[in-house]
Scaffold this active site. Structure first.
Site, PDB file in Angstrom:
ATOM      1  N   MET A  33      42.992  35.070  36.504  1.00  0.00           N
ATOM      2  CA  MET A  33      43.244  33.664  36.790  1.00  0.00           C
ATOM      3  C   MET A  33      41.935  32.897  36.955  1.00  0.00           C
ATOM      4  O   MET A  33      40.999  33.363  37.607  1.00  0.00           O
ATOM      5  CB  MET A  33      44.063  33.549  38.084  1.00  0.00           C
ATOM      6  CG  MET A  33      44.385  32.133  38.510  1.00  0.00           C
ATOM      7  SD  MET A  33      45.422  32.085  40.009  1.00  0.00           S
ATOM      8  CE  MET A  33      44.234  32.527  41.268  1.00  0.00           C
ATOM      9  N   SER A 109      42.254  41.451  37.434  1.00  0.00           N
ATOM     10  CA  SER A 109      43.166  40.663  38.252  1.00  0.00           C
ATOM     11  C   SER A 109      44.520  40.547  37.553  1.00  0.00           C
ATOM     12  O   SER A 109      45.089  41.565  37.167  1.00  0.00           O
ATOM     13  CB  SER A 109      42.544  39.297  38.559  1.00  0.00           C
ATOM     14  OG  SER A 109      43.226  38.665  39.619  1.00  0.00           O
ATOM     15  N   GLN A 110      45.053  39.331  37.327  1.00  0.00           N
ATOM     16  CA  GLN A 110      46.385  39.241  36.727  1.00  0.00           C
ATOM     17  C   GLN A 110      46.422  39.769  35.294  1.00  0.00           C
ATOM     18  O   GLN A 110      47.484  40.141  34.785  1.00  0.00           O
ATOM     19  CB  GLN A 110      46.908  37.805  36.768  1.00  0.00           C
ATOM     20  CG  GLN A 110      46.218  36.832  35.846  1.00  0.00           C
ATOM     21  CD  GLN A 110      46.767  35.414  35.964  1.00  0.00           C
ATOM     22  OE1 GLN A 110      47.417  35.051  36.947  1.00  0.00           O
ATOM     23  NE2 GLN A 110      46.497  34.582  34.974  1.00  0.00           N
ATOM     24  N   ASP A 227      39.167  43.124  49.680  1.00  0.00           N
ATOM     25  CA  ASP A 227      39.832  42.021  48.966  1.00  0.00           C
ATOM     26  C   ASP A 227      40.540  41.087  49.946  1.00  0.00           C
ATOM     27  O   ASP A 227      41.429  41.499  50.690  1.00  0.00           O
ATOM     28  CB  ASP A 227      40.845  42.588  47.970  1.00  0.00           C
ATOM     29  CG  ASP A 227      41.210  41.613  46.867  1.00  0.00           C
ATOM     30  OD1 ASP A 227      41.245  40.409  47.138  1.00  0.00           O
ATOM     31  OD2 ASP A 227      41.452  42.071  45.728  1.00  0.00           O
ATOM     32  N   HIS A 283      37.472  40.435  46.021  1.00  0.00           N
ATOM     33  CA  HIS A 283      38.166  40.413  44.737  1.00  0.00           C
ATOM     34  C   HIS A 283      37.212  40.080  43.591  1.00  0.00           C
ATOM     35  O   HIS A 283      36.517  39.055  43.615  1.00  0.00           O
ATOM     36  CB  HIS A 283      39.291  39.390  44.793  1.00  0.00           C
ATOM     37  CG  HIS A 283      40.232  39.444  43.637  1.00  0.00           C
ATOM     38  ND1 HIS A 283      41.010  40.555  43.369  1.00  0.00           N
ATOM     39  CD2 HIS A 283      40.516  38.547  42.666  1.00  0.00           C
ATOM     40  CE1 HIS A 283      41.747  40.326  42.294  1.00  0.00           C
ATOM     41  NE2 HIS A 283      41.464  39.123  41.843  1.00  0.00           N
TER      42      HIS A 283
END
Length: 302
Positions: A33, A109-110, A227, A283
């Site tokens: 993202m 991530s996503q 994170d 993250h």
């Protein structure tokens, strides 16, 4: 003269075969993202690192969704994952190097759950090792930070997800809503999630999804120990909150997905195909030395 021609042909073929044998398995990236395929400070840096460590004998493709850098960036917020997956599937089928070869896949991530969904949904894709970095395999329940958006925009997204994540227009409009997982309302999540519940076989069981995941040599999940962005952080290891709780956690092995073997993960774990790794940092704060030692050296070198 004929002997000389034969010798030249033999040497040429030998060199070609030797060169092919020295090539490493191609690598495909999918960004997260607020990122894009080719920003030099993010995935561009990792692309150069992999190429350098593997002596420039590897083909690295970073997926660009939508056909342009701007569209790719926007896709991380506003293009439904199912459309993105179809775009990625078509790109790989058109790629002369990837279309007929096995490759390693790294999701960030996503992009982690999007790449996993690509494996499950696109028969043309043949992946050796799937490596997910800070992924959200069981979704998220909280949006504490929105990189690359203003504070006002972040707050707006939070409000939408907290109060209307499962509304049809929100599911179609906002990517993050498609993997929003409310543990306090599991029935609504399973019924109305238009992406995550479907790829996790929580609506109905699609055996093709199970069979395609079984073809992986390794499914490597990387969690960031510090994170503060992904909630809960255990989702990076396919864990999540226990149903009915927003504080008590459960591991992958304690989840319904594992116990009912909805994705074949139980068998994969028994076969030694599932690997859990943890690295320090928040993250997507990837330590390049750690990445080289634990990812490149172990899973990208042939």
């Amino acid at each position: 003269m004929e002997k000389l021609k034969f010798l030249i042909i033999f040497i040429t073929l030998y060199c070609v075969v030797s060169e092919d044998n020295n090539e490493n398995t191609p690598v495909v990236f999918w960004h997260g993202m607020g990122d894009s395929c080719c920003f030099p400070f993010s995935l561009g840096k990792l692309k150069k690192l992999i190429e350098s460590e593997l002596n420039h004998t590897v083909y690295v493709k970073s997926l660009e969704i939508g056909g342009s850098l701007v569209r790719d960036y926007e896709s991380s917020y506003f293009i439904h994952p199912q459309k993105q997956i179809q775009d990625a599937c078509d790109q790989i089928k058109r790629d002369p190097i990837l279309s007929n070869r096995t490759f390693n896949a790294i999701g960030f991530s996503q992009g982690s759950q999007f790449l996993r969904a690509l494996i499950q949904k696109c028969p043309a894709v043949k992946v050796k090792n799937l490596i997910t970095v800070g992924g959200q395999h069981q979704g998220v329940y909280g949006l504490p930070n929105c990189p690359s958006l203003t504070e006002k925009s972040c707050e707006y997204l939070r409000q939408i997800l907290n109060f209307a994540a499962y509304a049809g227009w929100v599911q179609n409009f906002l990517v993050q809503a498609t993997y929003w997982h409310d543990p306090m309302n599991e029935d609504a999540y399973k019924a109305k999630s238009t992406f995550l519940a479907e790829i996790n076989n929580e609506k109905t069981v699609n055996n093709d999804y199970i069979n395609r995941l079984q073809t992986l040599e390794k499914f490597v999940m990387i969690k960031f120990a510090n994170d503060t962005i992904v909630q809960p952080v255990e989702t990076s290891w396919f864990g999540f909150y226990k149903p009915g709780s927003s504080s008590e956690l459960q591991t992958l092995e304690e989840s319904e997905i594992f116990l009912k073997d909805r994705l074949g993960l139980k068998k994969m774990k028994e076969d030694g195909k599932i690997v859990f790794l943890s690295t320090e940092g928040n993250h997507m704060q990837i330590n390049l030395k750690w990445f080289t030692e634990n990812v490149i050296n172990n899973y990208l070198r042939d």
